[in-house]
Design an enzyme around this catalytic site. Structure first.
Site, PDB file in Angstrom:
ATOM      1  N   LEU A  17       0.824  -1.210   0.000  1.00 56.72           N
ATOM      2  CA  LEU A  17       0.000   0.000   0.000  1.00 56.72           C
ATOM      3  C   LEU A  17       0.858   1.259   0.000  1.00 56.72           C
ATOM      4  CD1 LEU A  17      -2.743  -1.041   2.606  1.00 56.72           C
ATOM      5  CD2 LEU A  17      -2.662  -1.482   0.139  1.00 56.72           C
ATOM      6  N   ASP A  36      11.961   2.821   4.995  1.00 53.99           N
ATOM      7  CA  ASP A  36      11.671   1.390   5.081  1.00 53.99           C
ATOM      8  C   ASP A  36      12.948   0.664   5.472  1.00 53.99           C
ATOM      9  OD1 ASP A  36      10.373  -1.108   4.798  1.00 53.99           O
ATOM     10  OD2 ASP A  36       9.195  -0.357   3.118  1.00 53.99           O
ATOM     11  N   VAL A  76      11.314   1.452  12.178  1.00 51.10           N
ATOM     12  CA  VAL A  76      10.424   2.319  12.953  1.00 51.10           C
ATOM     13  C   VAL A  76      10.290   1.890  14.405  1.00 51.10           C
ATOM     14  CG1 VAL A  76       9.102   3.065  10.937  1.00 51.10           C
ATOM     15  CG2 VAL A  76       8.352   1.038  12.246  1.00 51.10           C
ATOM     16  N   SER A 170      -7.012  -0.998  10.257  1.00 52.63           N
ATOM     17  CA  SER A 170      -7.404  -2.249   9.612  1.00 52.63           C
ATOM     18  C   SER A 170      -8.823  -2.588  10.028  1.00 52.63           C
ATOM     19  CB  SER A 170      -6.457  -3.377  10.045  1.00 52.63           C
ATOM     20  OG  SER A 170      -6.979  -4.647   9.709  1.00 52.63           O
ATOM     21  N   TYR A 183      -2.496  -7.797  16.902  1.00 53.92           N
ATOM     22  CA  TYR A 183      -2.706  -6.986  15.698  1.00 53.92           C
ATOM     23  C   TYR A 183      -3.915  -6.079  15.853  1.00 53.92           C
ATOM     24  CZ  TYR A 183      -3.274  -5.889  10.722  1.00 53.92           C
ATOM     25  OH  TYR A 183      -3.398  -5.238   9.513  1.00 53.92           O
ATOM     26  N   LYS A 187      -3.991  -1.935  15.788  1.00 54.53           N
ATOM     27  CA  LYS A 187      -4.771  -1.195  14.806  1.00 54.53           C
ATOM     28  C   LYS A 187      -5.966  -0.480  15.447  1.00 54.53           C
ATOM     29  CE  LYS A 187      -2.261  -2.124  11.202  1.00 54.53           C
ATOM     30  NZ  LYS A 187      -1.506  -1.048  10.514  1.00 54.53           N
ATOM     31  N   PHE A 216      -6.233  -6.562   1.577  1.00 53.37           N
ATOM     32  CA  PHE A 216      -5.714  -5.938   0.374  1.00 53.37           C
ATOM     33  C   PHE A 216      -4.496  -6.715  -0.107  1.00 53.37           C
ATOM     34  CE2 PHE A 216      -8.601  -2.604   0.793  1.00 53.37           C
ATOM     35  CZ  PHE A 216      -8.459  -1.678  -0.225  1.00 53.37           C
TER      36      PHE A 216
END
Length: 278
Positions: A17, A36, A76, A170, A183, A187, A216
């Site tokens: 994405l 990244d 990150v 998400s 997760y 989110k 996705f």
């Protein structure tokens, strides 16, 4: 807000994405800084490197216009790595003279794990920490370190807008499935902080919008088995398929351009509502 003539920082922008959004913003006339992890076949690149020569390119970005994007290796989960990345981004912006216009923390990871398995073994705290560190802490840390740069930009219109933050949540934030406790927690937290962050930043003319996609096409979903993928399709209404990265990028572009989108979480899921289990 006009995209042309601005710089956008995207974490996780070397794939999925994030990469699709980078391509869309470049096509609209922006400069893009992609933060990244370094490519695995280039161990000399370090997320904390101070040498600009170590982050001039990334194989996945070879088709992007070289004069309008920069790749900066960045983990990150490391505050010091983000600090170094922000410093290099600031230098690049000074050289291009295109001010920062947006922050898009799109780096994310899944690592599904039952909180308690059938052998009565709890999920490893190291796995939980890693998911929260990338998806939540990494999002917040990148935003907070880039905000002084964004807030110092001269307002670009009569509304006094300086820029926008696009976060990625998400559908798991609302209907997390079995094995998605960590997760969904990460989110869900991203979704929950959208409004208070927008309120905090309103005085600076900075908007905050969060997009919550369902399944996705991405590096993360590419790891799903055919059985899991078909099970997910049964929960879909229309269209009955995974979303395409360019569809995410299209919505993100609109959110950047539409000044009335602020403090909101937008579901991008084709009416999909995830079941408890597949």
């Amino acid at each position: 807000m006009k995209i042309q003539g601005r710089t956008f920082a995207i974490s996780g922008g070397a794939s999925g994405l994030g990469l699709s959004l980078a391509q869309t913003l470049l096509s609209a006339g922006a400069n893009v800084a992609i933060l990244d992890l370094p490519p695995k076949d280039n161990p000399s690149s370090s997320s904390s490197s101070s040498s600009s020569s170590s982050f001039e390119t990334h194989p996945a970005l070879s088709t992007l216009p070289k004069d309008r994007h920069i790749f900066i290796p960045c983990d990150v989960t490391s505050t010091s790595a983000i600090t170094t990345a922000v410093s290099h981004l600031q230098k690049w912006i000074s050289s291009t003279n295109l001010p920062l216009g947006g922050i898009i923390p799109a780096a994310g990871i899944g690592l599904p794990s039952l909180i308690l398995d059938k052998s009565l073994q709890p999920a490893p705290i190291s796995s939980i920490d890693f998911v929260l560190s990338v998806n939540l802490r990494g999002t917040l840390d990148l935003i907070r370190q880039l905000l002084p740069l964004l807030a110092s930009v001269t307002p670009v219109d009569e509304d006094g807008e300086r820029g926008v933050i696009i976060m990625v949540a998400s559908s798991a934030a609302f209907e997390g499935q079995m094995g998605q406790v960590a997760y969904a927690a990460s989110k869900g937290a991203v979704a929950s902080m959208t409004l208070p962050m927008a309120r905090d930043l309103s005085r600076f003319g900075i908007r905050v919008v969060t997009i919550a996609p369902s399944m996705f096409e991405s590096a993360m979903t590419a790891q799903l088995s055919d059985k899991v993928r078909k099970g997910l399709e049964k929960a879909m209404e229309f269209p009955v398929r995974a979303g395409k990265p360019e569809e995410f990028a299209s919505l993100a572009k609109h959110a950047i351009e539409n000044p009335m989108l602020n403090g909101v979480v937008i579901r991008l899921d084709g009416a999909t509502r995830m079941p408890s289990k597949l």
